[in-house]
Design a protein around this motif. Structure first.
Motif, PDB file in Angstrom:
ATOM      1  N   ALA A  44      -6.756   6.846  24.801  1.00 63.33           N
ATOM      2  CA  ALA A  44      -6.809   8.325  24.408  1.00 63.33           C
ATOM      3  C   ALA A  44      -8.156   9.028  24.040  1.00 63.33           C
ATOM      4  O   ALA A  44      -8.765   8.201  22.948  1.00 63.33           O
ATOM      5  CB  ALA A  44      -5.739   8.616  23.464  1.00 63.33           C
ATOM      6  N   ARG A  45      -8.611  10.051  24.146  1.00 62.61           N
ATOM      7  CA  ARG A  45      -9.709  10.742  23.686  1.00 62.61           C
ATOM      8  C   ARG A  45      -9.286  11.800  23.078  1.00 62.61           C
ATOM      9  O   ARG A  45      -8.542  12.472  23.749  1.00 62.61           O
ATOM     10  CB  ARG A  45     -10.671  10.915  24.670  1.00 62.61           C
ATOM     11  CG  ARG A  45     -11.984  11.492  24.105  1.00 62.61           C
ATOM     12  CD  ARG A  45     -13.131  11.410  25.152  1.00 62.61           C
ATOM     13  NE  ARG A  45     -13.483   9.947  25.535  1.00 62.61           N
ATOM     14  CZ  ARG A  45     -14.224   9.807  26.628  1.00 62.61           C
ATOM     15  NH1 ARG A  45     -15.031  10.910  27.196  1.00 62.61           N
ATOM     16  NH2 ARG A  45     -14.448   8.463  26.963  1.00 62.61           N
ATOM     17  N   LEU A  46      -9.628  12.137  21.632  1.00 58.59           N
ATOM     18  CA  LEU A  46      -9.157  13.199  20.944  1.00 58.59           C
ATOM     19  C   LEU A  46     -10.448  14.068  20.487  1.00 58.59           C
ATOM     20  O   LEU A  46     -11.366  13.581  20.207  1.00 58.59           O
ATOM     21  CB  LEU A  46      -8.322  12.898  19.850  1.00 58.59           C
ATOM     22  CG  LEU A  46      -7.127  12.164  20.051  1.00 58.59           C
ATOM     23  CD1 LEU A  46      -7.176  10.837  20.160  1.00 58.59           C
ATOM     24  CD2 LEU A  46      -5.758  12.775  18.957  1.00 58.59           C
ATOM     25  N   GLY A  47     -10.304  15.266  20.072  1.00 61.62           N
ATOM     26  CA  GLY A  47     -11.238  15.935  19.240  1.00 61.62           C
ATOM     27  C   GLY A  47     -10.843  17.381  19.241  1.00 61.62           C
ATOM     28  O   GLY A  47      -9.603  17.768  18.953  1.00 61.62           O
ATOM     29  N   THR A  48     -11.741  18.168  19.276  1.00 67.78           N
ATOM     30  CA  THR A  48     -11.566  19.777  19.170  1.00 67.78           C
ATOM     31  C   THR A  48     -11.474  20.043  20.647  1.00 67.78           C
ATOM     32  O   THR A  48     -11.993  19.618  21.802  1.00 67.78           O
ATOM     33  CB  THR A  48     -12.640  20.743  18.488  1.00 67.78           C
ATOM     34  OG1 THR A  48     -14.066  20.643  19.370  1.00 67.78           O
ATOM     35  CG2 THR A  48     -12.761  19.951  17.063  1.00 67.78           C
ATOM     36  N   ALA A  49     -11.570  21.614  20.861  1.00 70.01           N
ATOM     37  CA  ALA A  49     -11.208  22.026  22.319  1.00 70.01           C
ATOM     38  C   ALA A  49     -12.635  21.898  23.010  1.00 70.01           C
ATOM     39  O   ALA A  49     -12.697  21.717  24.170  1.00 70.01           O
ATOM     40  CB  ALA A  49     -10.944  23.741  22.301  1.00 70.01           C
TER      41      ALA A  49
END
Length: 71
Positions: A44-49
């Protein structure tokens, strides 16, 4: 001057291993307000928009990081 300047070719996210990427992603979404940008088979890759900040990779049987005892 910025506190940190990335070098060419340097990744812009942190890689972490986890035994359960879905459970870990839920934590980062709910507690830190990150957004899931991409889900793959065991990742899974997460972050801001606009910026990836974290990549979670499944490692079966991965142990949690040791916690320090409060004194």
């Amino acid at each position: 001057m910025p506190a940190f300047e990335a070098e060419v070719g340097m990744p812009y996210w942190i890689d972490l291993t986890t035994s359960d990427p879905r459970k870990s992603a839920y934590f980062y979404e709910q507690v830190l307000g990150m957004t899931v940008l991409e889900r793959g088979d065991g990742t899974a890759r997460l972050g801001t928009a606009t910026r990836p900040l974290l990549r979670l990779t499944e490692v079966p049987g991965a142990a949690p990081a040791p916690r320090e005892r409060k004194r």
